[in-house]
Design a protein around this motif. Structure first.
Motif, short mmCIF file in Angstrom:
data_model
loop_
_atom_site.label_atom_id
_atom_site.label_comp_id
_atom_site.label_asym_id
_atom_site.label_seq_id
_atom_site.Cartn_x
_atom_site.Cartn_y
_atom_site.Cartn_z
N ASN A 74 85.06 -82.24 -25.08
CA ASN A 74 86.24 -81.91 -25.16
C ASN A 74 86.55 -80.30 -24.72
O ASN A 74 87.31 -79.76 -25.57
N ILE A 75 86.13 -80.02 -23.70
CA ILE A 75 86.40 -78.79 -22.97
C ILE A 75 87.80 -78.91 -22.19
O ILE A 75 87.98 -79.74 -21.36
N PRO A 76 88.67 -77.86 -22.32
CA PRO A 76 89.89 -77.90 -21.71
C PRO A 76 89.67 -77.21 -20.23
O PRO A 76 88.83 -76.51 -20.05
N GLY A 77 90.61 -77.73 -19.27
CA GLY A 77 90.63 -77.43 -18.04
C GLY A 77 90.97 -78.56 -17.26
O GLY A 77 91.19 -79.72 -17.43
N ASP A 78 91.03 -78.13 -15.91
CA ASP A 78 91.38 -79.13 -14.74
C ASP A 78 90.22 -79.58 -14.02
O ASP A 78 90.01 -79.05 -13.03
N PHE A 79 89.46 -80.44 -14.65
CA PHE A 79 88.08 -80.79 -14.17
C PHE A 79 88.45 -82.32 -13.34
O PHE A 79 88.94 -83.23 -14.13
N THR A 80 88.05 -82.42 -12.18
CA THR A 80 88.31 -83.97 -11.64
C THR A 80 86.75 -84.25 -10.94
O THR A 80 86.29 -83.59 -10.51
N SER A 81 86.60 -85.66 -11.33
CA SER A 81 85.36 -86.07 -10.90
C SER A 81 85.77 -86.42 -9.16
O SER A 81 86.76 -86.66 -8.88
N ASP A 82 84.37 -86.27 -8.58
CA ASP A 82 84.38 -86.47 -7.11
C ASP A 82 83.95 -88.04 -6.86
O ASP A 82 83.82 -88.21 -5.76
N GLY B 41 83.89 -101.73 -27.80
CA GLY B 41 84.15 -100.68 -28.47
C GLY B 41 83.27 -99.68 -28.99
O GLY B 41 83.46 -98.89 -29.80
N LYS B 42 81.99 -99.99 -28.47
CA LYS B 42 80.79 -99.10 -28.75
C LYS B 42 80.66 -97.93 -27.71
O LYS B 42 79.66 -97.24 -27.81
N GLY B 43 81.37 -98.09 -26.55
CA GLY B 43 81.03 -96.96 -25.33
C GLY B 43 81.74 -95.83 -25.90
O GLY B 43 82.61 -95.67 -26.73
N ASP B 44 81.43 -94.57 -25.17
CA ASP B 44 82.36 -93.21 -25.50
C ASP B 44 83.49 -93.07 -24.39
O ASP B 44 83.70 -92.06 -24.09
N LYS B 45 83.95 -94.01 -23.90
CA LYS B 45 84.80 -94.06 -22.95
C LYS B 45 84.51 -93.83 -21.60
O LYS B 45 85.38 -93.48 -20.80
N ILE B 46 83.34 -93.38 -21.22
CA ILE B 46 83.00 -93.06 -20.01
C ILE B 46 81.95 -94.18 -19.83
O ILE B 46 80.78 -94.43 -20.25
N TYR B 47 82.06 -94.80 -18.33
CA TYR B 47 81.29 -95.78 -17.76
C TYR B 47 80.91 -95.52 -16.39
O TYR B 47 81.76 -95.14 -15.73
N ILE B 48 79.65 -95.26 -16.25
CA ILE B 48 79.10 -94.95 -14.79
C ILE B 48 78.44 -96.18 -14.47
O ILE B 48 77.42 -96.81 -14.90
N VAL C 237 84.96 -83.94 -20.67
CA VAL C 237 85.51 -85.30 -21.45
C VAL C 237 84.49 -85.25 -22.63
O VAL C 237 85.13 -85.35 -23.76
N ARG C 238 83.38 -85.35 -22.55
CA ARG C 238 82.42 -85.37 -23.62
C ARG C 238 82.46 -84.35 -24.71
O ARG C 238 82.38 -84.61 -25.60
#
Length: 80
Positions: free
Chosen positions: A54-62, A3-10, A51-52
């Motif tokens: 909250n920028i709107p748009g169609d961004f996709t990770s590669d 519960g302490k992460g920012d919902k992004i895990y690399i 994501v971090r």
């Protein structure tokens, strides 16, 4: 902690040893050399930033498995 992460895990991992007379290496790159890219440069960074912040748009990770992409390189420079 849960519960302490920012919902992004690399996570990144790489194992292996290439031992040939002509080992491929980024240190050997020279102007004019060609490079292998598995997507548009900056897609992953833009997706994470969107994501971090909250920028709107169609961004996709590669992010993608690279095993099939690098298979020809491994065949050219077998791992011993």
């Amino acid at each position: 902690e849960k519960g302490k992460g920012d919902k992004i895990y690399i996570n990144t991992a790489g194992l292996g040893l290439i031992s040939t007379p002509n080992n491929p290496s980024g240190k050997k790159a020279r102007p004019g050399d060609k490079i292998l890219v598995n997507g548009f440069l900056g897609d992953h960074g833009a997706a994470i930033l969107a994501v971090r912040e909250n920028i709107p748009g169609d961004f996709t990770s590669d992010c993608a498995p690279l095993n099939e992409l690098v298979k020809p390189i491994i065949q050219e420079y077998p791992v011993h």
